[in-house]
Design a protein around this motif. Structure first.
Motif, short mmCIF file in Angstrom:
data_model
loop_
_atom_site.label_atom_id
_atom_site.label_comp_id
_atom_site.label_asym_id
_atom_site.label_seq_id
_atom_site.Cartn_x
_atom_site.Cartn_y
_atom_site.Cartn_z
N MET A 44 -5.41 -3.86 -1.10
CA MET A 44 -4.01 -3.55 -1.33
C MET A 44 -3.52 -4.32 -2.53
O MET A 44 -4.02 -5.40 -2.83
CB MET A 44 -3.18 -3.91 -0.09
CG MET A 44 -3.46 -3.05 1.12
SD MET A 44 -2.26 -3.34 2.44
CE MET A 44 -2.61 -5.05 2.82
N VAL A 61 -8.35 -0.31 8.31
CA VAL A 61 -7.78 0.41 7.17
C VAL A 61 -7.02 1.64 7.67
O VAL A 61 -5.89 1.91 7.23
CB VAL A 61 -8.87 0.80 6.16
CG1 VAL A 61 -8.34 1.80 5.14
CG2 VAL A 61 -9.41 -0.43 5.45
N ASP A 62 -7.61 2.39 8.59
CA ASP A 62 -6.93 3.56 9.16
C ASP A 62 -5.64 3.15 9.86
O ASP A 62 -4.60 3.83 9.75
CB ASP A 62 -7.85 4.28 10.15
CG ASP A 62 -9.01 4.98 9.46
OD1 ASP A 62 -8.93 5.22 8.24
OD2 ASP A 62 -10.01 5.29 10.15
N ARG A 92 -2.93 2.21 7.24
CA ARG A 92 -2.38 3.40 6.59
C ARG A 92 -1.41 4.12 7.53
O ARG A 92 -0.38 4.63 7.11
CB ARG A 92 -3.52 4.33 6.17
CG ARG A 92 -4.28 3.84 4.92
CD ARG A 92 -5.50 4.67 4.64
NE ARG A 92 -6.14 4.27 3.39
CZ ARG A 92 -7.39 4.54 3.07
NH1 ARG A 92 -8.16 5.22 3.93
NH2 ARG A 92 -7.90 4.14 1.92
N GLY A 151 -11.19 -1.83 2.32
CA GLY A 151 -10.01 -1.44 1.57
C GLY A 151 -9.39 -2.63 0.86
O GLY A 151 -9.70 -3.78 1.16
N SER A 191 -0.16 1.10 1.75
CA SER A 191 -0.92 1.83 0.73
C SER A 191 -2.22 1.07 0.50
O SER A 191 -2.22 0.01 -0.13
CB SER A 191 -0.11 1.93 -0.56
OG SER A 191 -0.84 2.60 -1.56
N VAL A 192 -3.31 1.60 1.02
CA VAL A 192 -4.61 0.93 0.97
C VAL A 192 -5.56 1.74 0.12
O VAL A 192 -5.78 2.93 0.37
CB VAL A 192 -5.20 0.74 2.38
CG1 VAL A 192 -6.48 -0.07 2.32
CG2 VAL A 192 -4.19 0.06 3.29
N SER A 193 -6.14 1.10 -0.89
CA SER A 193 -7.14 1.75 -1.73
C SER A 193 -8.51 1.62 -1.08
O SER A 193 -8.80 0.61 -0.42
CB SER A 193 -7.18 1.11 -3.12
OG SER A 193 -5.93 1.21 -3.76
N SER A 194 -9.33 2.64 -1.23
CA SER A 194 -10.67 2.59 -0.65
C SER A 194 -11.49 1.52 -1.35
O SER A 194 -11.45 1.36 -2.57
CB SER A 194 -11.36 3.95 -0.81
OG SER A 194 -10.66 4.94 -0.10
#
Length: 284
Positions: A246, A226-227, A230, A244, A235-238
């Motif tokens: 998307m 995820v890091d 990004r 994550g 654009s990755v939501s937690s």
């Protein structure tokens, strides 16, 4: 080149020397490696079934590895490996909503039989304008009195121009789409659609700007991925447990390592969707 390093006790740098890409690895301990390989690697991110649960996994591979000769020296008590690579391609990839997909990128794989292998992925965006090569420039579908034609040609921006025309009364509409394929993952994009008459559309490849060296073992946590995404512009939501999600597909970048198919489809009603397609290759 920035470095995202997930391996302890090593330092990595990537440079261009005498026109050749060079990777240098400094290890605090002695790496008793069996061999070093170079080539285009695939970084597979997927969910697998383990018992009654699904587990996210990262699995790197190199379909056509080539042996790389490393210059080994000692620098202040640390082991230094210098590896000169052949010509490399830009990275490309598709990542789906549940953080699954494939990235293709040049890589160096250090095989360590009595330890953990080290992978170094050179994730670079294209440094040249892409040029499309189109297998067939005319697509045609017909149904009763309906006729749809798409004339496809290279655009001046590295993409394609599609002139789409529909005549007759049998088609409700006709559409032209492009499908990206890498490994087992695909992503479809609508270029344009016409109900009647003629319209010209342009499709441009997705181009981003990134230059990153990822250093990792053959394992990675989803939170690290995820890091990484990004950092590459996604654009990755937690999500749950540091995961994550998307919205839709994320195309890392278009390029020569991706496969493309352009499809003309006529919509003439229920279960009536005649189509014609052609392949497109992006080169430099």
């Amino acid at each position: 080149m920035a470095v995202y390093n997930l391996v302890k006790d090593v330092e990595v740098e990537y440079i261009i020397a005498a026109g050749k890409p060079v990777v240098r690895l400094k290890s605090g301990g002695h790496l008793k490696h069996r061999a070093i390989y170079g080539g285009t690697a695939q970084l597979l991110f997927h969910w697998v079934q383990e018992g009654k649960t699904q587990v996210w996994k990262f699995e790197p591979s190199m379909p056509e590895p080539r042996l790389v000769q490393a210059e080994e020296t000692n620098e202040g008590g640390a082991q230094l490996l210098t590896m000169t690579l052949d010509e490399i391609l830009p990275a490309t990839g598709i990542i789906k909503d549940r953080m699954q997909g494939i990235i293709a990128a040049p890589a160096v794989h250090i095989n360590v039989p009595w330890g953990y292998d080290i992978w170094m992925f050179l994730i670079r965006s294209p440094w040249f304008q892409l040029r499309p090569r189109i297998d067939r420039t005319t697509l045609l579908v017909e149904h009763d009195s309906g006729r749809a034609v798409a004339s496809i040609s290279p655009s001046g921006t590295g993409g394609i121009s599609a002139e789409l025309s529909v005549s007759g009364t049998s088609f409700k509409k006709a559409s032209i789409t492009i499908r990206r394929t890498i490994g087992q993952f695909t992503s479809d994009e609508l270029i344009g659609e016409v109900q009647t008459g003629e319209q010209t559309y342009t499709w441009d490849p997705i181009m981003r700007s990134f230059d990153l060296c990822l250093v990792t073992h053959a394992t990675m946590t989803e939170s690290h991925f995820v890091d990484l995404m990004r950092g590459l512009g996604a654009s990755v939501s937690s999500g749950f447990l540091d995961g994550g999600t998307m919205q839709g597909d994320f195309v890392l970048c278009d390029g020569p390592s991706m496969e493309y198919n352009v499809t003309l489809t006529g919509d003439s009603g229920f279960l009536e969707h005649p189509h014609d397609e052609t392949g497109v290759t992006l080169t430099w």
